[in-house]
Design a protein around this motif. Sequence first.
Motif, PDB file in Angstrom:
ATOM      1  N   UNK A  59      80.542  17.393   2.876  1.00 37.94           N
ATOM      2  CA  UNK A  59      80.312  18.801   2.530  1.00 37.94           C
ATOM      3  C   UNK A  59      79.040  18.973   1.697  1.00 37.94           C
ATOM      4  N   UNK A  60      78.793  18.026   0.816  1.00 33.50           N
ATOM      5  CA  UNK A  60      77.593  18.121  -0.011  1.00 33.50           C
ATOM      6  C   UNK A  60      76.323  17.932   0.826  1.00 33.50           C
ATOM      7  N   UNK A  61      76.363  16.984   1.751  1.00 30.43           N
ATOM      8  CA  UNK A  61      75.212  16.793   2.646  1.00 30.43           C
ATOM      9  C   UNK A  61      74.972  18.058   3.463  1.00 30.43           C
ATOM     10  N   UNK A  62      76.036  18.610   3.985  1.00 32.34           N
ATOM     11  CA  UNK A  62      75.911  19.822   4.803  1.00 32.34           C
ATOM     12  C   UNK A  62      75.390  20.998   3.974  1.00 32.34           C
ATOM     13  N   UNK A  63      75.810  21.095   2.716  1.00 33.31           N
ATOM     14  CA  UNK A  63      75.369  22.207   1.867  1.00 33.31           C
ATOM     15  C   UNK A  63      73.894  22.104   1.485  1.00 33.31           C
ATOM     16  N   UNK A  64      73.340  20.914   1.506  1.00 28.02           N
ATOM     17  CA  UNK A  64      71.916  20.735   1.211  1.00 28.02           C
ATOM     18  C   UNK A  64      71.028  21.239   2.339  1.00 28.02           C
ATOM     19  N   UNK A  65      71.567  21.228   3.552  1.00 23.37           N
ATOM     20  CA  UNK A  65      70.793  21.553   4.741  1.00 23.37           C
ATOM     21  C   UNK A  65      70.082  22.905   4.645  1.00 23.37           C
ATOM     22  N   UNK A  66      70.809  24.018   4.382  1.00 24.88           N
ATOM     23  CA  UNK A  66      70.104  25.308   4.345  1.00 24.88           C
ATOM     24  C   UNK A  66      69.072  25.391   3.224  1.00 24.88           C
ATOM     25  N   UNK A  67      69.342  24.731   2.118  1.00 23.36           N
ATOM     26  CA  UNK A  67      68.389  24.737   1.011  1.00 23.36           C
ATOM     27  C   UNK A  67      67.074  24.087   1.442  1.00 23.36           C
ATOM     28  N   UNK A  68      67.174  22.923   2.061  1.00 28.61           N
ATOM     29  CA  UNK A  68      65.965  22.218   2.495  1.00 28.61           C
ATOM     30  C   UNK A  68      65.256  22.945   3.628  1.00 28.61           C
ATOM     31  N   UNK A  69      66.009  23.609   4.488  1.00 27.33           N
ATOM     32  CA  UNK A  69      65.389  24.360   5.587  1.00 27.33           C
ATOM     33  C   UNK A  69      64.719  25.632   5.090  1.00 27.33           C
ATOM     34  N   UNK A  70      65.324  26.285   4.101  1.00 28.00           N
ATOM     35  CA  UNK A  70      64.760  27.527   3.564  1.00 28.00           C
ATOM     36  C   UNK A  70      63.581  27.283   2.636  1.00 28.00           C
ATOM     37  N   UNK A  71      63.484  26.077   2.097  1.00 28.83           N
ATOM     38  CA  UNK A  71      62.385  25.727   1.195  1.00 28.83           C
ATOM     39  C   UNK A  71      61.672  24.484   1.728  1.00 28.83           C
ATOM     40  N   UNK A  72      60.929  24.620   2.849  1.00 30.89           N
ATOM     41  CA  UNK A  72      60.334  23.449   3.490  1.00 30.89           C
ATOM     42  C   UNK A  72      59.365  22.662   2.599  1.00 30.89           C
ATOM     43  N   UNK A  73      58.794  23.321   1.579  1.00 35.95           N
ATOM     44  CA  UNK A  73      57.890  22.603   0.681  1.00 35.95           C
ATOM     45  C   UNK A  73      58.614  21.523  -0.113  1.00 35.95           C
ATOM     46  N   UNK A  74      59.942  21.607  -0.220  1.00 36.31           N
ATOM     47  CA  UNK A  74      60.735  20.577  -0.909  1.00 36.31           C
ATOM     48  C   UNK A  74      60.875  19.313  -0.066  1.00 36.31           C
ATOM     49  N   UNK A  75      60.608  19.434   1.232  1.00 34.03           N
ATOM     50  CA  UNK A  75      60.814  18.286   2.123  1.00 34.03           C
ATOM     51  C   UNK A  75      59.705  18.203   3.167  1.00 34.03           C
ATOM     52  N   UNK A  76      58.492  18.037   2.691  1.00 31.92           N
ATOM     53  CA  UNK A  76      57.373  17.878   3.617  1.00 31.92           C
ATOM     54  C   UNK A  76      57.602  16.621   4.450  1.00 31.92           C
ATOM     55  N   UNK A  77      57.407  16.746   5.743  1.00 29.99           N
ATOM     56  CA  UNK A  77      57.637  15.623   6.636  1.00 29.99           C
ATOM     57  C   UNK A  77      59.082  15.499   7.092  1.00 29.99           C
ATOM     58  N   UNK A  78      59.957  16.323   6.555  1.00 30.38           N
ATOM     59  CA  UNK A  78      61.386  16.358   6.926  1.00 30.38           C
ATOM     60  C   UNK A  78      62.107  15.032   6.691  1.00 30.38           C
ATOM     61  N   UNK A  79      61.629  14.242   5.760  1.00 25.53           N
ATOM     62  CA  UNK A  79      62.241  12.949   5.462  1.00 25.53           C
ATOM     63  C   UNK A  79      63.698  13.099   5.040  1.00 25.53           C
ATOM     64  N   UNK A  80      63.967  14.023   4.133  1.00 22.21           N
ATOM     65  CA  UNK A  80      65.334  14.214   3.641  1.00 22.21           C
ATOM     66  C   UNK A  80      66.229  14.809   4.725  1.00 22.21           C
ATOM     67  N   UNK A  81      65.719  15.778   5.472  1.00 22.31           N
ATOM     68  CA  UNK A  81      66.547  16.411   6.511  1.00 22.31           C
ATOM     69  C   UNK A  81      66.961  15.404   7.577  1.00 22.31           C
TER      70      UNK A  81
END
Length: 192
Positions: A59-81
């Motif tokens: 559930x925690x992994x899934x809840x991170x998804x929209x945050x990282x997608x809505x703030x792409x500057x937090x995950x340049x290169x999509x490494x975390x996603x």
Amino acid sequence: MTKAKTDQVRSKRAAISLKPLDSESTAAELRSGLHDSSNFVVAKAAEIIGERELIEFVDELKSLWPVLCDEPERDRGCTAKVAIVDALARLNFDDPDFCLAGMKYVQMDPGFPSSDSGINVRGACAALLARSWKIGVNDKLIAMTELLADSERVARVHAVHAIADVGHECVIPLLRVKAQCGDREAEVIGAC
């Protein structure tokens, strides 16, 4: 990234990696890693969660998804996603809507020329969808056919692999048609 920041990220990643498997502080450390400001630390925490098959983090992994997608500057290169999708796959996560949304994800990272770093996200979500029991084969193939027409070569290769991973005989004609119709990139045809 400055040298001091790079060293800090490396030490956080190493600290997460070295925690004993059954340590109570491991869960806290992983949770902290998932919410770190560095996408590399988030990715390492997700990787460890997947490797250790820590199902309680789904559930925690899934809840991170929209945050990282809505703030792409937090995950340049999509490494975390990508690491999150890979971890969810190892945890036998089965949510077709999550996968279908991820298969449409595009992230244009700055640079010259700018590049779509969402390619591997789309591919990882397609691979996860291929394993789903909650969606019919036809619906899977329709979604994957859209990815097969992606403008990015790597995404089309991911689509071919995901289609093959569906594991149903009805994928054979689709892959044969793609091989016979061709592609501007030989790697895509080779994957068929």
